[in-house]
Design an enzyme around this catalytic site. Structure first.
Site, PDB file in Angstrom:
ATOM      1  NE  ARG A   9     -34.173 -27.097   2.675  1.00  0.00           N
ATOM      2  CZ  ARG A   9     -33.917 -28.477   2.798  1.00  0.00           C
ATOM      3  NH1 ARG A   9     -33.905 -29.025   1.602  1.00  0.00           N
ATOM      4  NH2 ARG A   9     -33.182 -28.745   3.926  1.00  0.00           N
ATOM      5  CD  GLU A  49      -5.035  -2.768  -8.251  1.00  0.00           C
ATOM      6  OE1 GLU A  49      -4.523  -1.549  -7.858  1.00  0.00           O
ATOM      7  OE2 GLU A  49      -4.434  -3.409  -8.884  1.00  0.00           O
ATOM      8  CB  SER A  63      -1.085  -0.033   1.086  1.00  0.00           C
ATOM      9  OG  SER A  63      -1.912  -1.277   1.211  1.00  0.00           O
ATOM     10  N   GLY A 119     -27.271 -26.984   4.410  1.00  0.00           N
ATOM     11  CA  GLY A 119     -26.279 -28.015   3.872  1.00  0.00           C
ATOM     12  C   GLY A 119     -25.953 -27.994   2.327  1.00  0.00           C
TER      13      GLY A 119
END
Length: 692
Positions: free
Chosen positions: A325, A443, A157, A420
């Site tokens: 679901r 970056e 950095s 799961g």
């Protein structure tokens, strides 16, 4: 609560699609910038799906196979030429749509392509001159292959302190590049490990008199474009396996008296004459570096957008799964879809709202970047260019953490919210997590970048306090802080949930929050300076509860400001604006919920009842969005082929997709080669413990 028919002929998602209150086609057109962009997006998806080169592998690929695949796909993409030069330059909507598709399809391919075709070319265009244009033509034809060498083994950095050197030799008209020691080896360079023939190199420029003129950029040949063998004086290789993105050949490079022509210096901000004299129209070295900063912002802007893409992919899969679901329910009726549960809504819907908020911000951010690019094409107004580059730098330095951390948290929450089945590779959450993870670091480490943003804000605060300099910036992101005293006199005393469902309340609250954190951060730093600490130590000791929250609140405020403008410009038909308002309110209060401590400490809010009302507002908005959520993900979803998630398909047949994935996985029903290991039975308890 709604139960879901499990018949294979019924799409369980349709039950929720019919509940949507808005015209999803109208919203989709607005989100992507028009029907033509949607048609372009669909055409690209169809093209890629029909091409064998882009088919998903049915078996796990080795690292070498991943890199080979990414390279082949990059070259094939260049053959398609989805965007003309004019479209690439002038249609940010098409550019973003294509980038989103490629990122979602294969992150390795999109990253390699970006490093080669975008970052290398942008560096040449923004930092070079006419003499460097031939490199662009060679890149476009894949005659050479590019990468970007900035980070070093011991420096990331802290750009100013890079230690690779380029010393001009007037006798030969060459720069001599050296790596002073192994710690200055360029590291983490994408495309460099195996394939790059040329790199954009950041090095400290020295003239023959021994004077250093600071960090500059050079085009450096490193491998023979025909044999891919490295040139003498270059030590180059691959850094090895990573946690994710192993289709990108990340490499290292070091130089030993390696010579390149004088003309290889990218000379927009400074040049060296044939006599060895350094010349620059920008006398201040800090401004010279600031004009270079936009090239660093490019990467962070694109990473912000790729974080948004990862956030989309995770949210689409999790919400579709939740609508299909069924688990539990009242004893007297069938099981209900888990999207009906308040907890599931609270876990997922704020991330859906974040998708729309960040998308609005990115549309504006690309416009700002285009403005900056046009400014950088002029050889004048360097002061304005430097100010604009600085503001873009601190915005991208804060937007990258916001986007990539949101994606990180969303992917994990979505994975867990899908139980799961979310843990299976076919859900794609694991791949998304590994692909997004490095975005929090490369970056610029996210936490370090936030310090750069807070340092900028504190500098403006100090200049106003000590010199009376008004707080303003080219893009206006900080202008409200010039009226911080009046902003800090605001209070909020909600009495009902409806009083919280006002977008302007959230905007006013965020302005107060940023002003409050800026004031407290400045006081904290000044207090430390008063105890004979230097500025570095004072700022370092003010990060956790002051400067870091300041930077995060600042970028969240900017995102919401742009989202607000985006909503006001939305078509007032098909209930589009109304659903966007709900998303704004949910994202705004959900984000502010993380700052409740500061809002209470500063007496902007008073008492527990205010907190209760905010929480009730969040839950109320989640409930209101239950019937909108499936259509909202339809708006942003790519084709099933691009999404590539067994639980995220638009057909809602999650169990059929999961089952089919298991049956078609190579070797899933084949006896293992090592089955005889099982036949060689152990002699139970036959081994004594080791003697100490």
């Amino acid at each position: 609560m709604a139960s879901t028919d499990r018949s294979p002929s019924v799409n369980p998602l349709d039950r929720y699609r019919r509940q949507a209150s808005f015209n999803w086609h109208k919203l989709q057109e607005y989100v992507y910038g028009g029907r033509d962009i949607i048609e372009f997006k669909n055409a690209v998806c169809k093209t890629l799906e029909s091409d064998p080169v882009f088919q998903h592998p049915i078996k796990e690929l080795t690292r070498d196979e991943q890199q080979r695949t990414a390279m082949i796909q990059c070259m094939k993409l260049s053959e398609y030429r989805f965007l003309s030069d004019e479209e690439f330059d002038n249609s940010s909507h098409k550019r973003r749509a294509l980038g989103e598709i490629l990122t979602m399809l294969n992150r390795n391919t999109s990253a390699k392509r970006y490093l080669h075709e975008t970052l290398f070319v942008k560096c040449v265009l923004m930092l070079g001159s006419k003499r460097h244009i031939p490199y662009i033509h060679q890149i476009q034809k894949y005659q050479i292959y590019g990468c970007f060498s900035l980070t070093e083994l011991s420096h990331g950095s802290n750009v100013r302190c890079m230690r690779t050197t380029a010393t001009f030799d007037p006798n030969t008209q060459e720069f001599i590049i050296n790596t002073p020691d192994f710690e200055a080896t360029k590291w983490w360079v994408g495309n460099l490990g195996k394939t790059a023939t040329h790199t954009i190199l950041f090095a400290q420029l020295y003239t023959a008199d021994g004077k250093c003129h600071g960090l500059h950029t050079f085009v450096v040949p490193i491998r023979d474009p025909v044999s891919l063998s490295p040139y003498s004086g270059v030590l180059v290789g691959d850094i090895g396996k990573k946690i994710g993105q192993n289709g990108i050949d990340s490499g290292f490079i070091a130089f030993n008296d390696y010579r390149i022509p004088r003309e290889n210096l990218l000379n927009r901000t400074g040049d060296v004459t044939s006599q060895g004299k350094y010349i620059s129209s920008i006398k201040d070295p800090n401004k010279r570096l600031a004009v270079t900063l936009p090239i660093l912002s490019v990467g962070r802007i694109l990473i912000t957008d790729s974080g948004l893409t990862n956030l989309k992919a995770a949210t689409i899969a999790a919400i579709r799964y939740s609508a299909a679901r069924c688990q539990f329910g009242p004893r007297s009726s069938a099981e209900v879809a888990i999207i009906e549960y308040q907890l599931q809504q609270w876990r997922l819907f704020p991330y859906l709202a974040a998708v729309y908020a960040l998308n609005a911000f990115m549309i504006s951010f690309y416009e700002d970047y285009t403005y900056m690019e046009k400014m950088s094409d002029t050889d004048s107004q360097y002061d304005l260019q430097a100010l604009l580059a600085q503001e873009m730098h601190i915005l991208s330095a804060a937007s990258k953490p916001l986007s990539t951390w949101l994606a990180r948290d969303a992917i994990q929450e979505c994975r867990e919210a899908c139980g799961g089945h979310g843990f299976h590779e076919g859900s794609r959450f694991g791949e998304l997590r590994n692909d997004n993870d490095p975005s929090c670091t490369y970056e610029g480490d996210n936490n370090v970048l936030l310090q750069q943003t807070s340092n900028y804000l504190l500098t403006l605060i100090f200049l106003k306090a000590t010199r009376g300099i008004a707080i303003k910036s080219p893009l206006g992101s900080v202008n409200f802080l010039d009226q911080a005293e009046s902003v800090l006199r605001r209070k909020f005393k909600p009495t009902t949930i409806d009083s919280c469902k006002d977008m302007k309340v959230i905007l006013r609250t965020y302005e107060w929050l940023v002003a409050y954190l800026a004031k407290k951060s400045a006081e904290k730093v000044q207090s430390s300076l008063g105890r004979n600490k230097d500025m570095f130590s004072a700022r370092n000791g003010s990060q956790v509860y002051h400067c870091r929250p300041l930077a995060m609140a600042f970028i969240e405020n900017r995102v919401l400001q742009k989202f607000y403008e985006y909503i006001n410009n939305a078509p007032d038909q098909g209930n589009v604006r109304a659903v966007l308002v709900k998303l704004f309110l949910l994202y705004g209060w959900w984000s502010l919920d993380k700052h409740l401590t500061q809002l209470l400490q500063g007496s902007y809010l008073k008492g527990g009842e205010c907190v209760n009302l905010i929480h009730e507002t969040i839950l109320s908005l989640c409930s209101e969005l239950k019937g909108e959520a499936v259509r909202l993900v339809d708006v942003i979803a790519p084709t099933n082929f691009i999404l590539n998630s067994t639980i995220g398909s638009d057909n809602g047949q999650i169990y059929k997709n999961i089952y089919q994935k298991a049956l078609t996985t190579p070797g899933s029903m084949v006896r293992p080669d090592w089955y005889q290991v099982f036949l060689n039975k152990p002699k139970i308890h036959s081994k004594p413990l080791a003697k100490l």
